[in-house]
Scaffold this motif. Structure first.
Motif, PDB file in Angstrom:
ATOM      1  N   LEU B 266       0.861  -1.194   0.000  1.00 10.61           N
ATOM      2  CA  LEU B 266       0.000   0.000   0.000  1.00 10.61           C
ATOM      3  C   LEU B 266       0.888   1.231   0.000  1.00 10.61           C
ATOM      4  CD1 LEU B 266      -2.701   1.581   0.424  1.00 10.61           C
ATOM      5  CD2 LEU B 266      -2.334   1.293   2.872  1.00 10.61           C
ATOM      6  N   LEU B 267       0.727   2.045  -1.028  1.00 12.11           N
ATOM      7  CA  LEU B 267       1.495   3.290  -1.100  1.00 12.11           C
ATOM      8  C   LEU B 267       0.548   4.438  -0.791  1.00 12.11           C
ATOM      9  CD1 LEU B 267       3.241   2.624  -4.530  1.00 12.11           C
ATOM     10  CD2 LEU B 267       4.154   2.154  -2.240  1.00 12.11           C
ATOM     11  N   SER B 268       0.995   5.368   0.027  1.00 13.37           N
ATOM     12  CA  SER B 268       0.179   6.574   0.172  1.00 13.37           C
ATOM     13  C   SER B 268       1.073   7.798   0.082  1.00 13.37           C
ATOM     14  CB  SER B 268      -0.619   6.548   1.480  1.00 13.37           C
ATOM     15  OG  SER B 268       0.157   6.066   2.530  1.00 13.37           O
ATOM     16  N   TYR B 269       0.488   8.863  -0.408  1.00 13.06           N
ATOM     17  CA  TYR B 269       1.306  10.045  -0.675  1.00 13.06           C
ATOM     18  C   TYR B 269       0.429  11.288  -0.603  1.00 13.06           C
ATOM     19  CZ  TYR B 269      -0.681   8.515  -5.100  1.00 13.06           C
ATOM     20  OH  TYR B 269      -1.545   8.052  -6.057  1.00 13.06           O
ATOM     21  N   SER B 270       1.030  12.368  -0.204  1.00 10.15           N
ATOM     22  CA  SER B 270       0.284  13.624  -0.224  1.00 10.15           C
ATOM     23  C   SER B 270       0.827  14.493  -1.342  1.00 10.15           C
ATOM     24  CB  SER B 270       0.373  14.321   1.123  1.00 10.15           C
ATOM     25  OG  SER B 270       1.649  14.861   1.301  1.00 10.15           O
ATOM     26  N   THR B 274       2.841  14.315  -6.191  1.00  7.63           N
ATOM     27  CA  THR B 274       1.886  13.876  -7.210  1.00  7.63           C
ATOM     28  C   THR B 274       2.238  14.407  -8.601  1.00  7.63           C
ATOM     29  OG1 THR B 274       0.509  15.605  -6.327  1.00  7.63           O
ATOM     30  CG2 THR B 274      -0.187  13.342  -5.895  1.00  7.63           C
ATOM     31  N   GLN B 275       3.147  15.343  -8.651  1.00  2.55           N
ATOM     32  CA  GLN B 275       3.541  15.891  -9.953  1.00  2.55           C
ATOM     33  C   GLN B 275       4.445  14.936 -10.731  1.00  2.55           C
ATOM     34  OE1 GLN B 275       2.128  18.808 -10.464  1.00  2.55           O
ATOM     35  NE2 GLN B 275       1.510  19.085  -8.336  1.00  2.55           N
ATOM     36  N   GLU B 276       5.277  14.230  -9.994  1.00  6.83           N
ATOM     37  CA  GLU B 276       6.290  13.395 -10.655  1.00  6.83           C
ATOM     38  C   GLU B 276       5.762  12.024 -11.030  1.00  6.83           C
ATOM     39  OE1 GLU B 276      10.494  12.987  -9.279  1.00  6.83           O
ATOM     40  OE2 GLU B 276       9.787  14.516  -7.885  1.00  6.83           O
ATOM     41  N   ASN B 303      -5.349  20.334  -1.683  1.00  5.66           N
ATOM     42  CA  ASN B 303      -4.215  19.431  -1.741  1.00  5.66           C
ATOM     43  C   ASN B 303      -4.632  18.005  -2.048  1.00  5.66           C
ATOM     44  OD1 ASN B 303      -2.274  21.458  -0.679  1.00  5.66           O
ATOM     45  ND2 ASN B 303      -3.651  21.297   1.092  1.00  5.66           N
ATOM     46  N   PRO B 304      -3.995  17.423  -3.082  1.00 10.04           N
ATOM     47  CA  PRO B 304      -4.311  16.028  -3.363  1.00 10.04           C
ATOM     48  C   PRO B 304      -3.565  15.100  -2.406  1.00 10.04           C
ATOM     49  CG  PRO B 304      -2.781  16.894  -5.007  1.00 10.04           C
ATOM     50  CD  PRO B 304      -3.046  18.005  -4.026  1.00 10.04           C
TER      51      PRO B 304
END
Ligand code: ADP
Ligand code: MG
Lengths: 226, 337
Positions: B266-270, B274-276, B303-304
């Motif tokens: 499970l990957l999570s990111y703020s 998200t641009q890259e 914010n995504p």
């Protein structure tokens, strides 16, 4: 008009004036005692409502005082209440007879009942509405007049209507103890002289009064319900 | 703008509805307070305009400690704190116009000024055409708009919203939230939103506090709380909005057949990355196979934040996961038996 009446109810002949006077007396008793009862009953109903636990002017002592007083007066049969009050009535009104002597017992008999009617109409007002008024910076007095006494007008009219109808019953009872009015008329002729047709005329008159009150009340309720 | 300092409230000497809460709400913010039913949210928000008197603590609104005021001063202060409710609490016997006029009556304004102000307010909430209607003739969304107009009548600096959208359908909820957000910008209004719906907080709040059993257990910027929930209850709320729990359940029930060298991740990111094209770069750079199972991106305010469930196989798994971590992605290896 009386010609028709005396044809169907022969014993009414010769009593026209007395009959009209009786109606007037009943109406007078109704008028004076209902005005006083409505004003004081509204006040007591409001006091009961706002001093109850959790309400805007919560006050255990005042609430209990009025609550108990009302219960006591409501549990006394009206005819005994009249006897109880006779001294007080004479002192205030100068007489215990006639329309004048009837007002005080009628008021004492009506206020407890009407106060409860008012209280139950005011209870129907959602606490959230009171809260909205408080949040907007209203004072207790503003809330009493602009919310409690304005938000459930139909409920107050319904309570007033029921009270007026029961007041007619009480005025009739006053007749038995010298209060005059339609009750007195019916007892003197219909009961004591067994003129059943006189009793029937009285009953019809009272029936008419009751339905008049109800029609006016229902009309006003319809007008004020949104 | 609003400061609660060590505020407590106990009902009937036994129900500790609010326990030693300290909160600082900045001006012009939309501040969310979220918690389950019975957590003490309504009591807390009612403490802000002193509809509920605190047993202890200070309630400071616009630099005035309300607990030190007498009744008259308090009523004056309340005029500058608007409030709206879950069940709208409109005056049934009054038209829309008269409802909005209520807080202005006896305020010293002339009738003409009052009427002007009411019309202005009705326009603000988009209900000019309903001025003569009674509340019983309105839809829920319209009633809440009347509530908002009434609450704003005296140009308050603060608007308190107690579950203001909980009685509305999702579409109407959106339109009311949008209106609140507009008012926040247009009038520089500080808004406190009480809710049990994470979606409400997610859509309009800048900061959020999580309440549980009378205490504020966590607070911070909405992004922080969403991305790094600390307490179990916060996690529950966060996941109620991103349905990641359902994915967990689904995967657990499906008993995925993983090959010997495969792992479920499970990957999570703020918003930081998200641009890259991280996943693309990772696949190019390392000797691995990636199979994407599910993914989701949420907008928290502007914010995504997102998450991705992948199956990863191949030789350079450790290196590639390290690469993701180095780029700010949170990596969680999942095991289902
Ligand atoms: N006026 C009151 N009297 C007694 N208990 C109350 C009162 N108001 C709230 N409570 C209690 O305080 C607790 C918190 O209630 P509330 O603030 O309404 O929670 P929430 O809004 O988060 O659902 C509940 O246990 C509730 O029963
Ligand atoms: Mg609540």
């Amino acid at each position: 008009m009386f010609d028709v009446v005396t044809q169907i109810f022969p014993n009414m002949s010769g009593k026209e004036i007395e009959f009209l006077e009786s109606i007037m007396q009943t109406l007078q008793m109704m008028l004076y005692s209902s005005i006083i009862s409505i004003i004081l009953g509204l006040a007591i109903g409001v006091i009961l409502t706002v001093t109850k636990r959790g309400r805007i002017l919560q006050n255990k002592f005042i609430y209990n005082l009025f609550d108990k007083l009302i219960n006591v007066f409501r549990s006394i049969p009206f005819i005994i209440l009249i006897a109880l009050l006779i001294g007080f009535t004479r002192m205030i009104m100068g007489t215990g007879f006639g329309v004048k002597g009837a007002i005080i017992p009628l008021v004492f008999g009506t206020i407890p009942f009407y106060s409860r009617q008012v209280e139950s109409a005011l209870v129907e007002i959602d606490d959230g509405i009171i809260e909205a008024a408080l949040a907007s910076g209203s004072s207790p007095l503003q809330i009493i007049f602009k919310i409690y006494l304005s938000e459930n007008i139909p409920g107050l009219i319904r309570g007033t209507m029921i009270t007026m109808v029961s007041l007619i019953g009480l005025t009739a009872m006053m007749g038995a103890v010298g209060g005059g009015g339609l009750g007195d008329f019916a007892i003197r002729y219909g009961f004591q002289r067994r003129m059943t047709d006189v009793t029937i005329v009285t009953v019809l008159t009272i029936l008419f009064l009751v339905s008049l009150i109800q029609s006016i009340g229902n009309y006003l309720i319809k007008k004020t319900t949104h | 703008m609003i400061e609660l300092i060590n505020v407590s409230k106990t009902f009937d000497n036994q129900v500790e509805a609010v326990k030693d809460v300290t909160l600082r709400i900045k001006p012009k913010q939309i501040f969310g307070i979220i918690g389950y039913s019975g957590a003490g949210k309504s009591t807390l928000i009612r403490l802000i305009n002193l509809l509920e008197k605190p047993d202890q603590g200070k309630v400071i609104v616009d630099e005035v400690d309300l607990t030190t005021l007498d009744q008259k001063q308090l009523r004056q202060s309340r005029k500058k704190i608007g409030m709206i409710f879950q069940r709208f609490n409109l005056f049934r016997s009054r038209t829309v116009f008269a409802n909005v006029r209520y807080p202005l009556e006896g305020s010293g304004l002339t009738n003409i000024e009052i009427n002007e102000r009411v019309n202005e307010l009705l326009q603000l909430v988009g209900l000019s055409d309903k001025a003569d209607s009674y509340p019983s003739q309105l839809s829920g969304g319209q009633m809440q708009r009347v509530g908002i107009a009434r609450a704003l009548a005296n140009r308050p600096k603060v608007l308190l919203c107690d579950e203001a959208t909980s009685a509305l359908d999702p579409q109407t909820t959106q339109s009311i939230l949008k209106l609140l957000k507009e008012l926040n910008k247009k009038l520089d209004l500080t808004i406190v939103v009480i809710t049990h719906q994470m979606s409400v907080v997610k859509d309009i709040c800048d900061e959020v506090a999580i309440m549980d059993q009378g205490s504020v257990v966590e607070q911070g910027s909405i992004l922080d709380v969403f991305y790094n929930p600390t307490y179990e209850i916060t996690k529950q709320f966060v996941h109620s909005a991103d349905n990641i729990d359902k994915v967990d359940e689904y995967l657990a029930s499906k008993r995925l057949e993983l090959a010997q060298d495969e792992n479920l991740i499970l990957l999570s990111y703020s918003n930081i990355n998200t641009q890259e094209a991280l996943i693309y770069n990772m696949i190019k750079q390392f000797d691995i196979k990636v199979n994407i199972l599910f993914g989701n991106i949420e907008l928290i305010g502007d914010n995504p934040i997102g998450w991705l469930v992948i199956i990863i196989g191949g030789k350079q798994q450790d290196e590639s996961l390290a690469y993701l971590r180095a780029n700010g992605v949170r990596v969680e290896v999942k095991h289902y038996v």
